[in-house]
Motif scaffolding. Structure first.
Motif, PDB file in Angstrom:
ATOM      1  N   LEU A  10       9.546-145.740 -25.862  1.00 13.46           N
ATOM      2  CA  LEU A  10      10.869-145.324 -25.433  1.00 13.46           C
ATOM      3  C   LEU A  10      11.026-145.757 -23.983  1.00 13.46           C
ATOM      4  O   LEU A  10      10.227-145.375 -23.131  1.00 13.46           O
ATOM      5  N   ILE A  11      12.035-146.563 -23.724  1.00 15.82           N
ATOM      6  CA  ILE A  11      12.346-146.973 -22.355  1.00 15.82           C
ATOM      7  C   ILE A  11      13.576-146.185 -21.944  1.00 15.82           C
ATOM      8  O   ILE A  11      14.605-146.250 -22.617  1.00 15.82           O
ATOM      9  N   ILE A  12      13.461-145.451 -20.855  1.00 16.08           N
ATOM     10  CA  ILE A  12      14.554-144.584 -20.427  1.00 16.08           C
ATOM     11  C   ILE A  12      14.977-144.943 -19.011  1.00 16.08           C
ATOM     12  O   ILE A  12      14.139-145.166 -18.136  1.00 16.08           O
ATOM     13  N   HIS A  13      16.283-145.001 -18.807  1.00 18.29           N
ATOM     14  CA  HIS A  13      16.807-145.282 -17.469  1.00 18.29           C
ATOM     15  C   HIS A  13      16.557-144.062 -16.595  1.00 18.29           C
ATOM     16  O   HIS A  13      16.709-142.917 -17.037  1.00 18.29           O
ATOM     17  N   LYS A  57      -1.568-145.608 -19.887  1.00 15.85           N
ATOM     18  CA  LYS A  57      -2.374-146.693 -19.331  1.00 15.85           C
ATOM     19  C   LYS A  57      -1.628-147.990 -19.637  1.00 15.85           C
ATOM     20  O   LYS A  57      -0.823-148.034 -20.586  1.00 15.85           O
ATOM     21  N   PRO A  58      -1.885-149.055 -18.905  1.00 15.29           N
ATOM     22  CA  PRO A  58      -1.182-150.321 -19.182  1.00 15.29           C
ATOM     23  C   PRO A  58      -1.273-150.762 -20.645  1.00 15.29           C
ATOM     24  O   PRO A  58      -0.306-151.272 -21.203  1.00 15.29           O
ATOM     25  N   GLU A  59      -2.404-150.515 -21.275  1.00 11.28           N
ATOM     26  CA  GLU A  59      -2.566-150.949 -22.669  1.00 11.28           C
ATOM     27  C   GLU A  59      -1.771-150.100 -23.664  1.00 11.28           C
ATOM     28  O   GLU A  59      -1.658-150.455 -24.836  1.00 11.28           O
ATOM     29  N   ASP A  60      -1.192-148.985 -23.203  1.00 11.67           N
ATOM     30  CA  ASP A  60      -0.360-148.168 -24.089  1.00 11.67           C
ATOM     31  C   ASP A  60       0.995-148.815 -24.352  1.00 11.67           C
ATOM     32  O   ASP A  60       1.650-148.491 -25.343  1.00 11.67           O
ATOM     33  N   PHE A  61       1.407-149.703 -23.474  1.00  5.24           N
ATOM     34  CA  PHE A  61       2.665-150.408 -23.677  1.00  5.24           C
ATOM     35  C   PHE A  61       2.363-151.666 -24.484  1.00  5.24           C
ATOM     36  O   PHE A  61       1.405-152.385 -24.214  1.00  5.24           O
ATOM     37  N   GLY A  62       3.153-151.905 -25.503  1.00  6.38           N
ATOM     38  CA  GLY A  62       2.899-153.045 -26.365  1.00  6.38           C
ATOM     39  C   GLY A  62       1.998-152.714 -27.537  1.00  6.38           C
ATOM     40  O   GLY A  62       1.709-153.573 -28.360  1.00  6.38           O
ATOM     41  N   ARG A  63       1.552-151.475 -27.626  1.00  8.98           N
ATOM     42  CA  ARG A  63       0.719-151.055 -28.754  1.00  8.98           C
ATOM     43  C   ARG A  63       1.593-150.701 -29.945  1.00  8.98           C
ATOM     44  O   ARG A  63       2.613-150.034 -29.801  1.00  8.98           O
ATOM     45  N   GLU A  64       1.198-151.148 -31.105  1.00  9.12           N
ATOM     46  CA  GLU A  64       1.806-150.666 -32.339  1.00  9.12           C
ATOM     47  C   GLU A  64       0.911-149.515 -32.784  1.00  9.12           C
ATOM     48  O   GLU A  64      -0.160-149.732 -33.346  1.00  9.12           O
ATOM     49  N   ILE A  72       6.202-143.875 -23.137  1.00 10.06           N
ATOM     50  CA  ILE A  72       7.490-143.759 -22.446  1.00 10.06           C
ATOM     51  C   ILE A  72       7.410-144.513 -21.133  1.00 10.06           C
ATOM     52  O   ILE A  72       6.479-144.321 -20.346  1.00 10.06           O
ATOM     53  N   LYS A  73       8.414-145.353 -20.897  1.00  7.58           N
ATOM     54  CA  LYS A  73       8.515-146.153 -19.674  1.00  7.58           C
ATOM     55  C   LYS A  73       9.855-145.850 -19.015  1.00  7.58           C
ATOM     56  O   LYS A  73      10.905-145.893 -19.650  1.00  7.58           O
ATOM     57  N   THR A  74       9.831-145.558 -17.722  1.00  6.70           N
ATOM     58  CA  THR A  74      11.034-145.313 -16.944  1.00  6.70           C
ATOM     59  C   THR A  74      11.416-146.591 -16.211  1.00  6.70           C
ATOM     60  O   THR A  74      10.561-147.254 -15.624  1.00  6.70           O
ATOM     61  N   VAL A  75      12.709-146.931 -16.241  1.00  5.78           N
ATOM     62  CA  VAL A  75      13.181-148.157 -15.582  1.00  5.78           C
ATOM     63  C   VAL A  75      14.422-147.874 -14.740  1.00  5.78           C
ATOM     64  O   VAL A  75      15.190-146.966 -15.047  1.00  5.78           O
TER      65      VAL A  75
END
Length: 169
Positions: A10-13, A57-64, A72-75
């Motif tokens: 989930l990418i959230i503003h 952790k960085p490896e949590d993004f892009g994991r299926e 969750i990533k905040t942008v």
């Protein structure tokens, strides 16, 4: 169990962070583990069960994850969101939930995936939903079939050319 078009990240503003606790609250009943970046972790630590909330952790993004897990990533912007997607995407299905037409158009034009959605579930990424009949496979490649594949996508051709010395001018 999870499907290949499930939400893994989930990418959230950052302007919508106050909505995050309410947004993830229903996930607690299903014991969904959340791997949150520093900003979202800070927001959620007093609203989500500690045994289900982890610093990402960085490896949590892009994991299926293929499980009841979510990163969750905040942008700060749609541009940053798209950059994150293009770095970590499987190129299968990507979706944006937004009322901002400029943001949704940017998303549609910049995200390179087999299926891109605006304000709709990625669960529609299915051969039968696309009118292909029973889904046999999925491809995220750009050559040949891309996206859900029905039987016709697995068909190959054999061209037989017979001649008497013809040439191509």
């Amino acid at each position: 169990m999870s499907v290949c078009n499930a939400l893994d990240c989930l990418i959230i503003h950052e302007s919508r962070l106050t909505d995050l606790p309410e947004l993830v609250a229903p996930l607690q009943a299903h014991k969904v583990e959340i791997f949150a970046d520093t900003t979202s972790y800070t927001i959620l630590k007093s609203h989500y069960p500690t045994e289900l909330l982890h610093p990402a952790k960085p490896e949590d993004f892009g994991r299926e994850f293929l499980s009841y897990k979510l990163a969750i990533k905040t942008v700060p912007s749609i541009e940053t969101a798209v950059t994150h997607i293009m770095q970590f995407s499987s190129f299968h299905s990507e979706a944006i939930i937004s009322e901002d037409e400029i943001a949704t158009n940017y998303f549609l034009n910049r995200v390179d995936a087999a299926a891109v959605y605006v304000n709709a579930s990625t669960a529609f990424t299915d051969g039968a939903q696309f009118g292909l009949g029973a889904e046999i496979g999925i491809s995220t490649q750009k050559l040949h079939a891309r996206g859900p594949m029905g039987l016709d996508a697995l068909t190959s051709y054999k061209w037989i050319i017979q001649g008497n010395g013809q040439i191509r001018p």
